[in-house]
Write an enzyme that holds these catalytic residues in place. Sequence first.
Site, PDB file in Angstrom:
ATOM      1  N   CYS A 151      -2.531  -2.350   8.960  1.00 40.49           N
ATOM      2  CA  CYS A 151      -3.432  -1.043   7.850  1.00 40.49           C
ATOM      3  C   CYS A 151      -4.357  -0.300   8.525  1.00 40.49           C
ATOM      4  CB  CYS A 151      -4.226  -2.517   6.841  1.00 40.49           C
ATOM      5  SG  CYS A 151      -3.115  -3.000   6.492  1.00 40.49           S
TER       6      CYS A 151
ATOM      7  N   LEU B 278      -7.055  -8.383   0.768  1.00 44.34           N
ATOM      8  CA  LEU B 278      -7.206  -8.957   1.816  1.00 44.34           C
ATOM      9  C   LEU B 278      -6.901  -8.347   3.121  1.00 44.34           C
ATOM     10  CD1 LEU B 278      -4.427 -10.009   3.526  1.00 44.34           C
ATOM     11  CD2 LEU B 278      -3.848 -11.120   1.174  1.00 44.34           C
TER      12      LEU B 278
ATOM     13  N   THR C 196       0.775  -0.948   0.298  1.00 37.53           N
ATOM     14  CA  THR C 196      -0.195   0.078   0.462  1.00 37.53           C
ATOM     15  C   THR C 196       1.019   1.376   0.171  1.00 37.53           C
ATOM     16  OG1 THR C 196      -1.549  -1.055   1.312  1.00 37.53           O
ATOM     17  CG2 THR C 196      -1.746   0.969   1.388  1.00 37.53           C
TER      18      THR C 196
HETATM   19  N1  LIG Z   1      -1.649  -7.043   6.774  1.00 35.49           N
HETATM   20  C1  LIG Z   1      -2.728  -6.594   6.284  1.00 35.49           C
HETATM   21  O1  LIG Z   1      -3.661  -7.581   6.124  1.00 35.49           O
HETATM   22  C2  LIG Z   1      -2.126  -6.274   4.328  1.00 35.49           C
HETATM   23  C3  LIG Z   1      -3.725  -6.385   3.330  1.00 35.49           C
HETATM   24  C4  LIG Z   1      -3.690  -5.342   2.557  1.00 35.49           C
HETATM   25  C5  LIG Z   1      -2.137  -5.091   1.574  1.00 35.49           C
HETATM   26  N2  LIG Z   1      -1.309  -4.807   2.918  1.00 35.49           N
HETATM   27  C6  LIG Z   1      -0.295  -4.106   2.703  1.00 35.49           C
HETATM   28  O2  LIG Z   1       0.750  -5.108   2.825  1.00 35.49           O
HETATM   29  C7  LIG Z   1       2.254  -4.745   2.821  1.00 35.49           C
HETATM   30  C8  LIG Z   1       2.692  -5.605   3.488  1.00 35.49           C
HETATM   31  O3  LIG Z   1       1.951  -5.347   4.333  1.00 35.49           O
HETATM   32  P1  LIG Z   1       2.256  -7.113   6.044  1.00 35.49           P
HETATM   33  O4  LIG Z   1       1.022  -6.384   6.204  1.00 35.49           O
HETATM   34  O5  LIG Z   1       2.261  -8.050   4.682  1.00 35.49           O
HETATM   35  O6  LIG Z   1       3.656  -6.827   6.445  1.00 35.49           O
HETATM   36  P2  LIG Z   1       5.314  -7.326   6.966  1.00 35.49           P
HETATM   37  O7  LIG Z   1       5.588  -6.723   7.672  1.00 35.49           O
HETATM   38  O8  LIG Z   1       4.010  -8.526   7.190  1.00 35.49           O
HETATM   39  O9  LIG Z   1       6.227  -8.220   5.570  1.00 35.49           O
HETATM   40  C9  LIG Z   1       6.488  -6.856   5.222  1.00 35.49           C
HETATM   41  C10 LIG Z   1       7.710  -8.439   4.601  1.00 35.49           C
HETATM   42  O10 LIG Z   1       9.312  -7.175   3.628  1.00 35.49           O
HETATM   43  C11 LIG Z   1      10.486  -7.527   4.220  1.00 35.49           C
HETATM   44  N3  LIG Z   1      10.968  -6.821   4.100  1.00 35.49           N
HETATM   45  C12 LIG Z   1      11.371  -5.290   4.516  1.00 35.49           C
HETATM   46  N4  LIG Z   1      12.289  -5.264   3.134  1.00 35.49           N
HETATM   47  C13 LIG Z   1      12.456  -5.775   2.577  1.00 35.49           C
HETATM   48  C14 LIG Z   1      13.905  -5.983   1.857  1.00 35.49           C
HETATM   49  N5  LIG Z   1      14.034  -4.622   2.209  1.00 35.49           N
HETATM   50  N6  LIG Z   1      13.791  -7.177   0.932  1.00 35.49           N
HETATM   51  C15 LIG Z   1      13.020  -7.837   1.033  1.00 35.49           C
HETATM   52  N7  LIG Z   1      12.081  -8.047   2.314  1.00 35.49           N
HETATM   53  C16 LIG Z   1      12.064  -6.505   3.410  1.00 35.49           C
HETATM   54  C17 LIG Z   1      10.188  -8.061   6.541  1.00 35.49           C
HETATM   55  O11 LIG Z   1      11.147  -8.200   6.461  1.00 35.49           O
HETATM   56  C18 LIG Z   1       8.717  -8.118   6.237  1.00 35.49           C
HETATM   57  O12 LIG Z   1       8.801  -9.783   6.752  1.00 35.49           O
HETATM   58  C19 LIG Z   1       1.262  -3.236   3.169  1.00 35.49           C
HETATM   59  O13 LIG Z   1       1.994  -2.200   2.580  1.00 35.49           O
HETATM   60  C20 LIG Z   1       0.583  -2.841   4.064  1.00 35.49           C
HETATM   61  O14 LIG Z   1       0.083  -1.773   3.910  1.00 35.49           O
HETATM   62  C21 LIG Z   1      -1.458  -4.973   4.664  1.00 35.49           C
END
Ligand SMILES: NC(=O)c1ccc[n+]([C@@H]2O[C@H](COP(=O)([O-])OP(=O)(O)OC[C@H]3O[C@@H](n4cnc5c(N)ncnc54)[C@H](O)[C@@H]3O)[C@@H](O)[C@H]2O)c1
Length: 439
Positions: free
Chosen positions: A261, A151, A121
């Site tokens: 989020c 999701l 996002t």
């Molecule tokens: N969690 C949700 O329900 C949800 C739903 C829709 C959208 N989103 C969006 O999706 C994105 C991810 O959210 P999330 O909840 O999965 O986050 P998260 O923190 O669970 O996962 C992010 C992952 O990225 C990894 N990461 C960070 N920097 C990195 C790099 N340079 N190289 C490789 N890996 C790296 C981290 O180690 C982590 O495992 C965000 O922008 C969030 O807003 C989340």
Amino acid sequence: MKIAVIGTGYVGLVTGTCLAETGNDVTCVDCDREKIGLLERGEVPIYEPGLAELIKRNAAGRRLHFTTDLASAAAGARLIFLAVGTPSADDGSVDLSAVWEVVAQIAPHLTPQAIVVCKSTVPVGTNAAVTARLKQLTGRDCPVASNPEFLKEGTAIEDFMKPDRVVIGVRSQEVAEVLWDLYQPYLRTDKPLLTMSPESAEMTKYVANSLLSTKISFINEMANLCERTGADVNEVRRGICHDSRIGFAFLFPGVGYGGSCFPKDVCGLAAVARTHGLKPRILDAVHEVNLRQKTVLGEKIERHFDGRLSDKVIAVWGLAFKPGTDDVREAPALVLIDRLLELGATLRVHDPEAMGSVRRRYGEKLIYCDNRDDALEDADAVAIVTEWKHFVHPDFDQMRRRMRRPVIFDGRNLYRPQRMQQAGFTYYSIGRPPVRAGQ
Ligand SMILES: NC(=O)c1ccc[n+]([C@@H]2O[C@H](COP(=O)([O-])OP(=O)(O)OC[C@H]3O[C@@H](n4cnc5c(N)ncnc54)[C@H](O)[C@@H]3O)[C@@H](O)[C@H]2O)c1
């Protein structure tokens, strides 16, 4: 199709796994060695219903791989999904540092056919900025699509497999067709794939989350008003929600929204508005009401015990920010726990999935109970913060016998007040008059 998913968190791991399930060759990348180590050993670092089985099946079928080596995953991939975290910066704006880091790392490995797809996002304008940065780094035009993810943790697999809609923001028909092909297996029930500009796709995600958050803050504000006036918000809810212009979804009063989020996206969108010279009055109010709502349950407890909690034992049922996940980011339970600890209460906490994350945060400051009923032992009250299903029908007689005093602070309105009074409890909920045992 060969796919790399960068960022193996709640979104990246589900996305990668579900894309492998339809036959793609997917490599999930993360810089967190511990996380990748677990996945390589067949363990799943997060709790998401159904995910472990799906990972196992696709890893065994050699369609799903895990690595910390971003270069090897990106090289030769047709689609490179960015699914890294985009948390709030201190000023509420969006911290895009992980996105920029990954963009710089993948640039040398992109083939001429590669399409970068941003699933994280990100604020409107990021797609254009990533496109420009990749041109600077590679010397050529690399297509960048925006594909926000909708999701929900707790039902993430179901949501990914059967989305209400898929949104893609693209600048060319060719990219649209590749993504259309990819998503066809998930859109078999006539749900739409909506093609739009990357700017509209980026805004769509923030507008959706902000509207959902607005509904929650709105009903919470109304609940607090109902409580002051002797009205019952559940009755009011029924009164308004049968109106087909309003509907029932996301109008449940409670202890405020949490998770990774809604809080950050409301603030992120407000920050975007400010940079464009607009005052985001509604978004600011939604955020402020939510922060306030997270303190409501603690205040009820404090008032009930006249602020004397140092000799009280409070059971806390539910720690995750919602049922079906182990995620405690911005969880209302943390605000409650912090306040009760400050007042000197002893806390016996229980959650079926989130105990690990909470233990890492609080260590020995809390008593961790493996099951719902143990948490009640000698408790002066129980606070219900997350509406896990197994809290809905407890044995009230047994509860009363285990507790020192029969007092419930229900942050999720799980029970009917009259029924609780008959069962011998003093019962507080959200937006409904409290009832007292023995009256
Ligand atoms: N969690 C949700 O329900 C949800 C739903 C829709 C959208 N989103 C969006 O999706 C994105 C991810 O959210 P999330 O909840 O999965 O986050 P998260 O923190 O669970 O996962 C992010 C992952 O990225 C990894 N990461 C960070 N920097 C990195 C790099 N340079 N190289 C490789 N890996 C790296 C981290 O180690 C982590 O495992 C965000 O922008 C969030 O807003 C989340």
